[in-house]
Design a protein around this motif. Structure first.
Motif, PDB file in Angstrom:
ATOM      1  N   ASN A  45       1.051  -1.331   0.123  1.00 13.74           N
ATOM      2  CA  ASN A  45       0.285  -0.062   0.221  1.00 13.74           C
ATOM      3  C   ASN A  45       0.503   1.451  -0.079  1.00 13.74           C
ATOM      4  OD1 ASN A  45      -2.844  -0.883   0.534  1.00 13.74           O
ATOM      5  ND2 ASN A  45      -1.921  -1.987   1.943  1.00 13.74           N
ATOM      6  N   THR A  46       0.344   2.086  -0.710  1.00 14.18           N
ATOM      7  CA  THR A  46       1.029   3.245  -1.130  1.00 14.18           C
ATOM      8  C   THR A  46       0.120   4.026  -1.580  1.00 14.18           C
ATOM      9  OG1 THR A  46       1.801   2.826  -3.180  1.00 14.18           O
ATOM     10  CG2 THR A  46       3.381   2.363  -2.314  1.00 14.18           C
ATOM     11  N   ASP A  47       0.569   5.892  -0.832  1.00 14.32           N
ATOM     12  CA  ASP A  47       0.077   6.517  -2.043  1.00 14.32           C
ATOM     13  C   ASP A  47       0.540   7.293  -2.429  1.00 14.32           C
ATOM     14  OD1 ASP A  47      -1.796   8.999  -1.666  1.00 14.32           O
ATOM     15  OD2 ASP A  47      -0.760  10.260   0.492  1.00 14.32           O
ATOM     16  N   ASN A  48      -0.351   7.830  -3.864  1.00 10.36           N
ATOM     17  CA  ASN A  48       0.825   8.484  -5.040  1.00 10.36           C
ATOM     18  C   ASN A  48      -0.546   9.148  -5.644  1.00 10.36           C
ATOM     19  OD1 ASN A  48       2.719   6.515  -5.463  1.00 10.36           O
ATOM     20  ND2 ASN A  48       1.344   4.905  -6.122  1.00 10.36           N
ATOM     21  N   ALA A  49      -1.344   9.990  -4.616  1.00  8.29           N
ATOM     22  CA  ALA A  49      -1.880  11.326  -4.510  1.00  8.29           C
ATOM     23  C   ALA A  49      -2.155  11.984  -5.126  1.00  8.29           C
ATOM     24  CB  ALA A  49      -3.257  11.269  -3.569  1.00  8.29           C
ATOM     25  N   SER A  50      -0.254  12.154  -4.867  1.00  6.52           N
ATOM     26  CA  SER A  50       0.421  13.592  -4.714  1.00  6.52           C
ATOM     27  C   SER A  50       0.585  14.550  -7.142  1.00  6.52           C
ATOM     28  CB  SER A  50       1.060  13.805  -4.241  1.00  6.52           C
ATOM     29  OG  SER A  50       2.255  13.003  -4.343  1.00  6.52           O
ATOM     30  N   HIS A  51       0.232  13.071  -7.723  1.00  9.26           N
ATOM     31  CA  HIS A  51       0.692  12.461  -8.550  1.00  9.26           C
ATOM     32  C   HIS A  51      -0.588  12.463  -9.232  1.00  9.26           C
ATOM     33  CE1 HIS A  51       4.915  13.382  -7.606  1.00  9.26           C
ATOM     34  NE2 HIS A  51       5.244  11.793  -7.213  1.00  9.26           N
ATOM     35  N   PRO A  52      -1.279  13.340 -10.656  1.00  9.81           N
ATOM     36  CA  PRO A  52      -1.892  12.966 -11.181  1.00  9.81           C
ATOM     37  C   PRO A  52      -1.641  11.700 -12.299  1.00  9.81           C
ATOM     38  CG  PRO A  52      -1.273  15.113 -11.395  1.00  9.81           C
ATOM     39  CD  PRO A  52      -0.487  14.822 -10.720  1.00  9.81           C
ATOM     40  N   GLY A  53      -3.251  11.058 -11.952  1.00 11.68           N
ATOM     41  CA  GLY A  53      -2.430   9.913 -13.314  1.00 11.68           C
ATOM     42  C   GLY A  53      -2.275   8.710 -12.201  1.00 11.68           C
ATOM     43  N   SER A  54      -1.955   8.604 -11.010  1.00 10.99           N
ATOM     44  CA  SER A  54      -0.430   8.185 -10.238  1.00 10.99           C
ATOM     45  C   SER A  54      -1.462   7.218  -9.199  1.00 10.99           C
ATOM     46  CB  SER A  54       0.564   8.476  -9.307  1.00 10.99           C
ATOM     47  OG  SER A  54       0.943   9.762  -9.869  1.00 10.99           O
ATOM     48  N   ASP A  55      -2.769   7.063  -9.289  1.00 14.01           N
ATOM     49  CA  ASP A  55      -3.494   5.841  -9.149  1.00 14.01           C
ATOM     50  C   ASP A  55      -3.363   4.761  -9.705  1.00 14.01           C
ATOM     51  OD1 ASP A  55      -5.265   7.426 -10.893  1.00 14.01           O
ATOM     52  OD2 ASP A  55      -6.472   6.728  -9.836  1.00 14.01           O
ATOM     53  N   LEU A  56      -3.044   4.956 -10.888  1.00 16.76           N
ATOM     54  CA  LEU A  56      -2.917   3.833 -12.044  1.00 16.76           C
ATOM     55  C   LEU A  56      -1.986   3.068 -12.080  1.00 16.76           C
ATOM     56  CD1 LEU A  56      -4.694   5.030 -14.860  1.00 16.76           C
ATOM     57  CD2 LEU A  56      -5.796   3.880 -12.562  1.00 16.76           C
ATOM     58  N   LEU A  57      -0.438   3.448 -10.719  1.00 15.15           N
ATOM     59  CA  LEU A  57       0.410   2.776 -10.526  1.00 15.15           C
ATOM     60  C   LEU A  57       0.092   2.239  -8.674  1.00 15.15           C
ATOM     61  CD1 LEU A  57       2.900   5.517 -12.978  1.00 15.15           C
ATOM     62  CD2 LEU A  57       1.140   2.939 -13.508  1.00 15.15           C
ATOM     63  N   GLY A  58       1.342   1.274  -9.304  1.00 14.99           N
ATOM     64  CA  GLY A  58       1.855   0.594  -7.509  1.00 14.99           C
ATOM     65  C   GLY A  58       0.833   0.324  -6.934  1.00 14.99           C
ATOM     66  N   ARG A  59      -0.938   0.504  -7.616  1.00 13.07           N
ATOM     67  CA  ARG A  59      -1.706  -0.324  -6.614  1.00 13.07           C
ATOM     68  C   ARG A  59      -1.881  -1.209  -5.669  1.00 13.07           C
ATOM     69  NH1 ARG A  59      -6.115  -1.188  -8.953  1.00 13.07           N
ATOM     70  NH2 ARG A  59      -6.273   0.024 -11.002  1.00 13.07           N
ATOM     71  N   PRO A  60      -2.110  -1.854  -5.025  1.00  5.98           N
ATOM     72  CA  PRO A  60      -2.618  -3.622  -4.378  1.00  5.98           C
ATOM     73  C   PRO A  60      -3.742  -3.415  -6.009  1.00  5.98           C
ATOM     74  CG  PRO A  60      -2.634  -2.275  -2.510  1.00  5.98           C
ATOM     75  CD  PRO A  60      -2.041  -0.738  -3.200  1.00  5.98           C
ATOM     76  N   ARG A  61      -3.480  -5.094  -6.283  1.00 10.42           N
ATOM     77  CA  ARG A  61      -4.197  -5.537  -7.437  1.00 10.42           C
ATOM     78  C   ARG A  61      -5.332  -6.389  -7.160  1.00 10.42           C
ATOM     79  NH1 ARG A  61      -4.874  -2.152 -11.707  1.00 10.42           N
ATOM     80  NH2 ARG A  61      -2.760  -1.456 -11.809  1.00 10.42           N
ATOM     81  N   LYS A  62      -4.996  -6.418  -5.624  1.00  8.76           N
ATOM     82  CA  LYS A  62      -5.996  -7.919  -4.510  1.00  8.76           C
ATOM     83  C   LYS A  62      -6.438  -9.103  -5.609  1.00  8.76           C
ATOM     84  CE  LYS A  62      -7.811  -3.726  -3.163  1.00  8.76           C
ATOM     85  NZ  LYS A  62      -8.579  -2.888  -1.747  1.00  8.76           N
ATOM     86  N   TRP A  63      -5.426  -9.650  -5.897  1.00 10.35           N
ATOM     87  CA  TRP A  63      -5.608 -10.249  -7.079  1.00 10.35           C
ATOM     88  C   TRP A  63      -6.262 -11.854  -6.280  1.00 10.35           C
ATOM     89  CZ3 TRP A  63      -0.827  -9.969 -10.444  1.00 10.35           C
ATOM     90  CH2 TRP A  63      -1.303  -8.989 -11.542  1.00 10.35           C
ATOM     91  N   ARG A  64      -5.909 -11.536  -4.999  1.00  9.86           N
ATOM     92  CA  ARG A  64      -6.381 -12.481  -3.876  1.00  9.86           C
ATOM     93  C   ARG A  64      -7.885 -12.637  -3.801  1.00  9.86           C
ATOM     94  NH1 ARG A  64      -3.045 -15.834   1.079  1.00  9.86           N
ATOM     95  NH2 ARG A  64      -1.667 -14.892  -0.024  1.00  9.86           N
TER      96      ARG A  64
END
Length: 254
Positions: free
Chosen positions: A96-115
């Motif tokens: 879990n990381t916070d990428n909210a400071s970069h526009p569009g970054s919510d698509l990068l580095g976020r958990p995909r919750k495949w389980r």
């Protein structure tokens, strides 16, 4: 590169595809942090969307593999074990990381919750398997309900035996795969029986349904309790009570 990764996913070479997507994702993040896209933010958004779409394609592949596990007469052990490895690698790669400071970054580095997607796919698989049990109309056969419940029991028996003897071996203990499938089938059968009970059943058909739930299904369930910690499903019990109440009301009405 995007097309090559899509081909890997189509061929179910998911570990290789994931490694390529992760590399693409990391490069995009590094380029963002070096302000490469300061003059062209739309290019960063485009690349981020490419990464997201590729990850979503893997999500769809995982769901397809899980939903096809019970449908395929020849279980592909390697496919399932690779999928488990894939899920584990993704969980390590995306804390879990916070990428909210970069526009569009919510698509990068976020958990995909495949389980979680894996569990959802098992629920969907159980739902489809229950609905596959043949069911004639009342006009076609007076014993349509008896036949349907018989087919339902046989399908359930075959599926759970396959899970116990083959599918379970492909997963680590932490997945509790038997319990997960049993819970999914409980929910699917409960929903299906609820729909049947709400139909225009006559007295004999309602009795047949209640008898099957209270006796045949309950005894059948007990055969699998040795390898499942799931007891009476909290989802299933209210439906059973509703059936009994409906039957009681019908008797009083008679």
């Amino acid at each position: 590169m995007v097309m090559e990764i899509h081909e890997l996913i189509q061929k179910r070479q998911l570990l290789e595809a994931f490694a390529s997507i992760k590399l693409m994702e990391d490069e995009t993040i590094l380029e963002r942090d070096s302000e490469k896209y300061s003059d062209n933010p739309q290019e960063f958004v485009r690349k981020s969307k490419d990464v997201d779409l590729l990850y979503n394609s893997i999500t769809n592949a995982i769901q397809s593999i899980v939903e096809g596990t019970l449908e395929d007469p020849t279980l592909q052990h390697t496919m399932l074990t690779s999928m488990v490895t894939l899920i584990a690698r993704e969980e390590v790669a995306h804390p879990n990381t916070d990428n909210a400071s970069h526009p569009g970054s919510d698509l990068l580095g976020r958990p995909r919750k495949w389980r979680e997607k894996w569990r959802e796919a098992i629920n969907e698989s159980a739902r489809k398997r229950v609905l596959m049990a043949p069911m004639a109309s009342r006009e076609e056969a007076t014993s349509w309900l008896d036949r349907h419940l018989h087919f339902l029991q046989e399908h359930l028996r075959a599926d759970l035996l396959k899970i116990k003897s083959s599918v379970k071996k492909c997963y680590p203990e932490e997945y509790q795969v038997c319990d997960t499938y049993v819970e999914a089938f409980h929910s699917a059968i409960a929903s299906h029986l609820q729909e049947l009970s709400q139909g225009p059943l006559d007295f004999h058909e309602l009795y047949t349904l209640l008898d099957w739930v209270a006796n045949t299904y309950h005894r059948f369930e007990q055969e699998f309790m040795a390898w499942s910690t799931a007891q009476d499903s909290p989802i299933f019990v209210p439906y059973l009570v509703a059936y009994i109440n409906s039957f009681h009301d019908l008797v009083l009405a008679e």
